[in-house]
Design an enzyme around this catalytic site. Structure first.
Site, PDB file in Angstrom:
ATOM      1  N   ALA A 295      -2.184   0.165  -5.920  1.00 48.08           N
ATOM      2  CA  ALA A 295      -2.688  -0.978  -6.115  1.00 48.08           C
ATOM      3  C   ALA A 295      -4.020  -1.669  -4.809  1.00 48.08           C
ATOM      4  O   ALA A 295      -2.756  -1.790  -3.979  1.00 48.08           O
ATOM      5  CB  ALA A 295      -0.839  -2.078  -6.356  1.00 48.08           C
TER       6      ALA A 295
ATOM      7  N   ASP B 134      -7.832 -10.211   0.596  1.00 51.19           N
ATOM      8  CA  ASP B 134      -6.709  -8.735   0.176  1.00 51.19           C
ATOM      9  C   ASP B 134      -7.466  -8.160   0.277  1.00 51.19           C
ATOM     10  O   ASP B 134      -7.239  -6.887  -0.832  1.00 51.19           O
ATOM     11  CB  ASP B 134      -5.959  -9.761  -0.888  1.00 51.19           C
ATOM     12  CG  ASP B 134      -5.330  -8.280  -0.989  1.00 51.19           C
ATOM     13  OD1 ASP B 134      -4.618  -8.401  -0.576  1.00 51.19           O
ATOM     14  OD2 ASP B 134      -4.857  -8.589  -2.582  1.00 51.19           O
TER      15      ASP B 134
ATOM     16  N   HIS C 244       2.830 -13.565  -1.457  1.00 48.72           N
ATOM     17  CA  HIS C 244       2.918 -12.771  -2.070  1.00 48.72           C
ATOM     18  C   HIS C 244       3.688 -13.193  -3.712  1.00 48.72           C
ATOM     19  O   HIS C 244       4.956 -13.684  -3.539  1.00 48.72           O
ATOM     20  CB  HIS C 244       3.203 -10.902  -2.030  1.00 48.72           C
ATOM     21  CG  HIS C 244       2.926 -10.288  -3.307  1.00 48.72           C
ATOM     22  ND1 HIS C 244       1.441  -9.521  -2.681  1.00 48.72           N
ATOM     23  CD2 HIS C 244       3.060  -9.928  -4.541  1.00 48.72           C
ATOM     24  CE1 HIS C 244       1.033  -9.186  -4.483  1.00 48.72           C
ATOM     25  NE2 HIS C 244       2.331  -9.521  -5.346  1.00 48.72           N
TER      26      HIS C 244
ATOM     27  N   HIS D  26      -3.937 -14.610  -2.433  1.00 48.85           N
ATOM     28  CA  HIS D  26      -4.510 -14.193  -3.610  1.00 48.85           C
ATOM     29  C   HIS D  26      -3.777 -15.144  -5.106  1.00 48.85           C
ATOM     30  O   HIS D  26      -3.466 -13.919  -5.766  1.00 48.85           O
ATOM     31  CB  HIS D  26      -4.728 -12.930  -3.898  1.00 48.85           C
ATOM     32  CG  HIS D  26      -3.098 -12.257  -3.625  1.00 48.85           C
ATOM     33  ND1 HIS D  26      -2.254 -12.748  -3.893  1.00 48.85           N
ATOM     34  CD2 HIS D  26      -2.803 -11.228  -2.446  1.00 48.85           C
ATOM     35  CE1 HIS D  26      -1.229 -11.858  -3.571  1.00 48.85           C
ATOM     36  NE2 HIS D  26      -1.279 -11.315  -3.024  1.00 48.85           N
TER      37      HIS D  26
ATOM     38  N   LYS E 221       5.364 -13.178   6.491  1.00 48.22           N
ATOM     39  CA  LYS E 221       5.195 -13.003   5.007  1.00 48.22           C
ATOM     40  C   LYS E 221       6.173 -12.704   4.419  1.00 48.22           C
ATOM     41  O   LYS E 221       6.606 -11.430   4.296  1.00 48.22           O
ATOM     42  CB  LYS E 221       3.701 -12.012   5.098  1.00 48.22           C
ATOM     43  CG  LYS E 221       3.568 -11.158   3.838  1.00 48.22           C
ATOM     44  CD  LYS E 221       2.520 -11.935   3.382  1.00 48.22           C
ATOM     45  CE  LYS E 221       2.079 -11.877   1.859  1.00 48.22           C
ATOM     46  NZ  LYS E 221       0.657 -10.412   1.903  1.00 48.22           N
TER      47      LYS E 221
ATOM     48  N   ASN F 275       2.326  -5.408   5.828  1.00 49.06           N
ATOM     49  CA  ASN F 275       2.760  -4.170   5.176  1.00 49.06           C
ATOM     50  C   ASN F 275       2.267  -2.715   6.028  1.00 49.06           C
ATOM     51  O   ASN F 275       2.121  -1.803   4.409  1.00 49.06           O
ATOM     52  CB  ASN F 275       2.354  -4.550   3.659  1.00 49.06           C
ATOM     53  CG  ASN F 275       1.353  -4.295   3.135  1.00 49.06           C
ATOM     54  OD1 ASN F 275       0.223  -4.361   3.932  1.00 49.06           O
ATOM     55  ND2 ASN F 275       0.711  -4.242   2.074  1.00 49.06           N
TER      56      ASN F 275
ATOM     57  N   HIS G  17      -5.668  -6.557   4.905  1.00 51.68           N
ATOM     58  CA  HIS G  17      -4.691  -5.269   5.071  1.00 51.68           C
ATOM     59  C   HIS G  17      -5.846  -4.163   5.671  1.00 51.68           C
ATOM     60  O   HIS G  17      -6.787  -4.200   5.295  1.00 51.68           O
ATOM     61  CB  HIS G  17      -4.147  -4.845   3.901  1.00 51.68           C
ATOM     62  CG  HIS G  17      -3.842  -5.419   3.044  1.00 51.68           C
ATOM     63  ND1 HIS G  17      -2.770  -5.657   3.516  1.00 51.68           N
ATOM     64  CD2 HIS G  17      -4.171  -6.432   1.742  1.00 51.68           C
ATOM     65  CE1 HIS G  17      -1.553  -6.418   2.605  1.00 51.68           C
ATOM     66  NE2 HIS G  17      -2.832  -6.896   1.799  1.00 51.68           N
ATOM     67  N   LEU G  18      -5.420  -3.582   7.256  1.00 53.14           N
ATOM     68  CA  LEU G  18      -6.593  -2.752   7.333  1.00 53.14           C
ATOM     69  C   LEU G  18      -5.146  -1.478   7.993  1.00 53.14           C
ATOM     70  O   LEU G  18      -6.347  -0.405   8.250  1.00 53.14           O
ATOM     71  CB  LEU G  18      -6.242  -3.472   9.223  1.00 53.14           C
ATOM     72  CG  LEU G  18      -7.244  -4.538   9.609  1.00 53.14           C
ATOM     73  CD1 LEU G  18      -7.128  -5.047  10.718  1.00 53.14           C
ATOM     74  CD2 LEU G  18      -8.539  -4.171   9.645  1.00 53.14           C
ATOM     75  N   ARG G  19      -4.458  -1.243   7.307  1.00 56.60           N
ATOM     76  CA  ARG G  19      -3.679  -0.402   7.086  1.00 56.60           C
ATOM     77  C   ARG G  19      -3.865   0.508   9.271  1.00 56.60           C
ATOM     78  O   ARG G  19      -3.542  -0.752  10.235  1.00 56.60           O
ATOM     79  CB  ARG G  19      -4.329   1.159   6.892  1.00 56.60           C
ATOM     80  CG  ARG G  19      -4.919   0.753   5.803  1.00 56.60           C
ATOM     81  CD  ARG G  19      -3.684   0.365   4.379  1.00 56.60           C
ATOM     82  NE  ARG G  19      -4.483   0.062   2.905  1.00 56.60           N
ATOM     83  CZ  ARG G  19      -3.508  -0.703   2.495  1.00 56.60           C
ATOM     84  NH1 ARG G  19      -1.993  -1.896   2.987  1.00 56.60           N
ATOM     85  NH2 ARG G  19      -3.159  -0.961   0.927  1.00 56.60           N
TER      86      ARG G  19
ATOM     87  N   HIS H  43      -7.739   1.910  -0.326  1.00 55.20           N
ATOM     88  CA  HIS H  43      -6.803   3.147  -0.593  1.00 55.20           C
ATOM     89  C   HIS H  43      -8.068   4.352  -0.471  1.00 55.20           C
ATOM     90  O   HIS H  43      -8.968   4.569  -0.755  1.00 55.20           O
ATOM     91  CB  HIS H  43      -5.609   2.705  -1.847  1.00 55.20           C
ATOM     92  CG  HIS H  43      -4.592   2.264  -1.548  1.00 55.20           C
ATOM     93  ND1 HIS H  43      -3.457   2.554  -0.913  1.00 55.20           N
ATOM     94  CD2 HIS H  43      -4.917   0.137  -1.822  1.00 55.20           C
ATOM     95  CE1 HIS H  43      -2.627   1.289  -0.886  1.00 55.20           C
ATOM     96  NE2 HIS H  43      -3.323   0.303  -1.953  1.00 55.20           N
TER      97      HIS H  43
ATOM     98  N   LEU I  81      -2.413  -6.129  -7.304  1.00 55.43           N
ATOM     99  CA  LEU I  81      -1.927  -6.453  -7.558  1.00 55.43           C
ATOM    100  C   LEU I  81      -1.688  -7.693  -6.481  1.00 55.43           C
ATOM    101  O   LEU I  81      -2.614  -8.108  -5.138  1.00 55.43           O
ATOM    102  CB  LEU I  81      -0.286  -6.274  -6.475  1.00 55.43           C
ATOM    103  CG  LEU I  81       0.005  -5.043  -8.300  1.00 55.43           C
ATOM    104  CD1 LEU I  81       1.154  -4.143  -7.720  1.00 55.43           C
ATOM    105  CD2 LEU I  81      -0.367  -5.693  -9.315  1.00 55.43           C
TER     106      LEU I  81
ATOM    107  N   HIS J  46      -7.096 -12.914   4.929  1.00 57.83           N
ATOM    108  CA  HIS J  46      -6.088 -12.010   4.088  1.00 57.83           C
ATOM    109  C   HIS J  46      -6.704 -11.093   4.118  1.00 57.83           C
ATOM    110  O   HIS J  46      -7.289 -10.956   2.953  1.00 57.83           O
ATOM    111  CB  HIS J  46      -5.627 -12.378   2.673  1.00 57.83           C
ATOM    112  CG  HIS J  46      -4.310 -11.721   2.284  1.00 57.83           C
ATOM    113  ND1 HIS J  46      -3.221 -12.443   1.542  1.00 57.83           N
ATOM    114  CD2 HIS J  46      -4.485 -10.180   2.011  1.00 57.83           C
ATOM    115  CE1 HIS J  46      -2.774 -11.775   1.097  1.00 57.83           C
ATOM    116  NE2 HIS J  46      -3.286 -10.201   1.273  1.00 57.83           N
TER     117      HIS J  46
HETATM  118  C1  NCD Z   1      -1.937  -5.023  -1.294  1.00 61.40           C
HETATM  119  C2  NCD Z   1      -1.687  -2.775  -0.162  1.00 61.40           C
HETATM  120  O1  NCD Z   1      -2.187  -2.501  -0.756  1.00 61.40           O
HETATM  121  O2  NCD Z   1      -1.291  -3.150   0.086  1.00 61.40           O
HETATM  122  N1  NCD Z   1      -2.326  -4.125  -2.709  1.00 61.40           N
HETATM  123  C3  NCD Z   1      -2.616  -4.839  -3.483  1.00 61.40           C
HETATM  124  O3  NCD Z   1      -2.758  -4.719  -4.792  1.00 61.40           O
HETATM  125  N2  NCD Z   1      -3.561  -6.784  -3.185  1.00 61.40           N
HETATM  126  C4  NCD Z   1      -0.858  -5.648  -1.066  1.00 61.40           C
HETATM  127  C5  NCD Z   1      -0.977  -6.765  -1.972  1.00 61.40           C
HETATM  128  O4  NCD Z   1      -1.515  -8.169  -0.784  1.00 61.40           O
HETATM  129  O5  NCD Z   1      -0.411  -7.143  -2.731  1.00 61.40           O
HETATM  130 ZN    ZN Z   2      -2.891  -8.716  -0.021  1.00 60.32          ZN
END
Ligand code: NCD
Ligand code: ZN
Length: 344
Positions: A264, A248, A137, A175, A100, A42, A16-18, A252, A220, A14
């Protein structure tokens, strides 16, 4: 003499790479340690189709050093418009491993998500038939539900009904953050598993709030009580193959975390394996790390386990950088400035 621990190369199920320069600034921190990662869809413009995922995957691969063997695996963002036929396209692609489900409004960049899983019944039917994994999620967005209860209310009100309606659907509850989520996954069939982050194993809500709010501990699902953290630690270190590693890690920019309305997401990818190793070591369960980090996720996703080995060293001197460069911004990693015992 330094202690060492040699394990099969871990995977991150899990991540997130943007995108663009921000993705390029972080992807190698994952690739240095993990063999594969399941990349979340996302983006500002979500990854809705296999064609989107193929292009995103290409961008990720182009940002890797030439000799990297890191393999990005992809997910599709489930919307009310996702056609059921996309499931077959995803299966045939070989690189899209999951669809997802974000409840609309539940988290960062979830606006295109579902109001209810009932909007996606044909897609879910097709997934159940073919074995494609639904990654969830698990939080309700009902404003009347307290933020600390959103996961357990989701399990009661939504997930139990979804599992009843699709008893054969393969599900990863992402998560996990509560003892209720641990119990739910334990009690469910073999088709249901859960990922556990390093931050939910490390932090409770006192860490987040006592002595001043720590925006870099805000994610989150929000971190919960010490009792919840203990239940997660027990599950992760239990050797139960239903629980596996998913960081996860969600970068940011510092300026968007340290703001009146802070985003978050916690960035942990660069030192994730060290953080997990320290936690397993403190729990006296270091021998369970390899299953959690390197075997059970691959098994659940029906992929071969990695064959490469990695050696972690107990150096007691590895310091997580306090701040990282993040293209034109700064990024604060989880436990930045602190020492980790195990070096990945
Ligand atoms: C994640 C994100 O920033 O893309 N944020 C987070 O708080 N975990 C999205 C997610 O997995 O809920
Ligand atoms: Zn996530």
């Amino acid at each position: 003499m330094t202690d060492t621990l040699t394990i099969t190369q871990p995977d991150d199920w899990h991540l997130h790479l943007r995108d663009g320069a921000y993705m390029a600034a972080v992807v190698n921190n994952s690739a240095r340690c993990f063999g594969r990662a399941l990349v979340m869809p996302n983006l500002a413009d979500p990854i809705r189709t296999v064609a989107d995922a193929a292009k995103y995957r290409e961008r990720i691969m182009r940002a890797l050093p030439p000799k990297s063997t890191f393999e990005p695996l992809m997910t599709l963002y489930l919307t009310a418009e996702t056609p059921a036929s996309e499931v077959d396209v995803a299966l045939k692609s070989g690189f899209v491993l999951a669809v997802k489900l974000f409840p609309a409004g539940a988290t960062t960049l979830s606006d295109s998500g579902l109001q209810s899983w009932r909007e996606a019944i044909p897609v879910l039917e097709s997934m159940q038939k073919s074995g494609m994994v639904l990654s969830i999620h698990g939080e309700v967005t009902d404003p009347e539900v307290d933020i600390f209860d959103r996961e357990k209310v989701f399990i009661d009100r939504v997930l139990t009904k979804l599992v009843d309606a699709f008893p054969g659907l393969r599900i990863v509850l992402e998560h996990l953050s509560t003892k209720e989520a641990v119990s739910f996954v334990e009690a469910a069939g073999e088709n249901v598993a859960g990922t556990i982050t390093a931050h939910h194993l490390l932090l409770n809500r006192n860490d987040l709030l006592v002595g001043g709010i720590k925006p870099h501990f805000y994610c989150l699902p929000i971190v919960k009580t010490e009792q919840d953290r203990q239940a997660l630690l027990k599950a992760a270190t239990s050797g139960n193959s239903k629980f596996f590693l998913g960081t996860d890690s969600a970068p940011h920019p510092r300026s968007e975390k340290e703001a009146a309305i802070g985003k978050a997401g916690i960035y942990s990818a660069g030192h994730a394996i060290s953080l997990y190793a320290d936690l397993f070591d403190s729990a006296g369960e270091l021998d369970k790390l390899e299953g959690f980090a390197s075997f059970y996720g691959a098994d659940f996703y029906r992929l071969p386990r990695n064959t490469t080995k990695v050696t972690l060293e107990k150096s007691n001197s590895e310091v997580i950088p306090a701040v990282l460069d993040y293209h034109d911004q700064e990024l604060i990693p989880l436990k930045g400035g602190e020492t980790v015992n195990w070096k990945g």
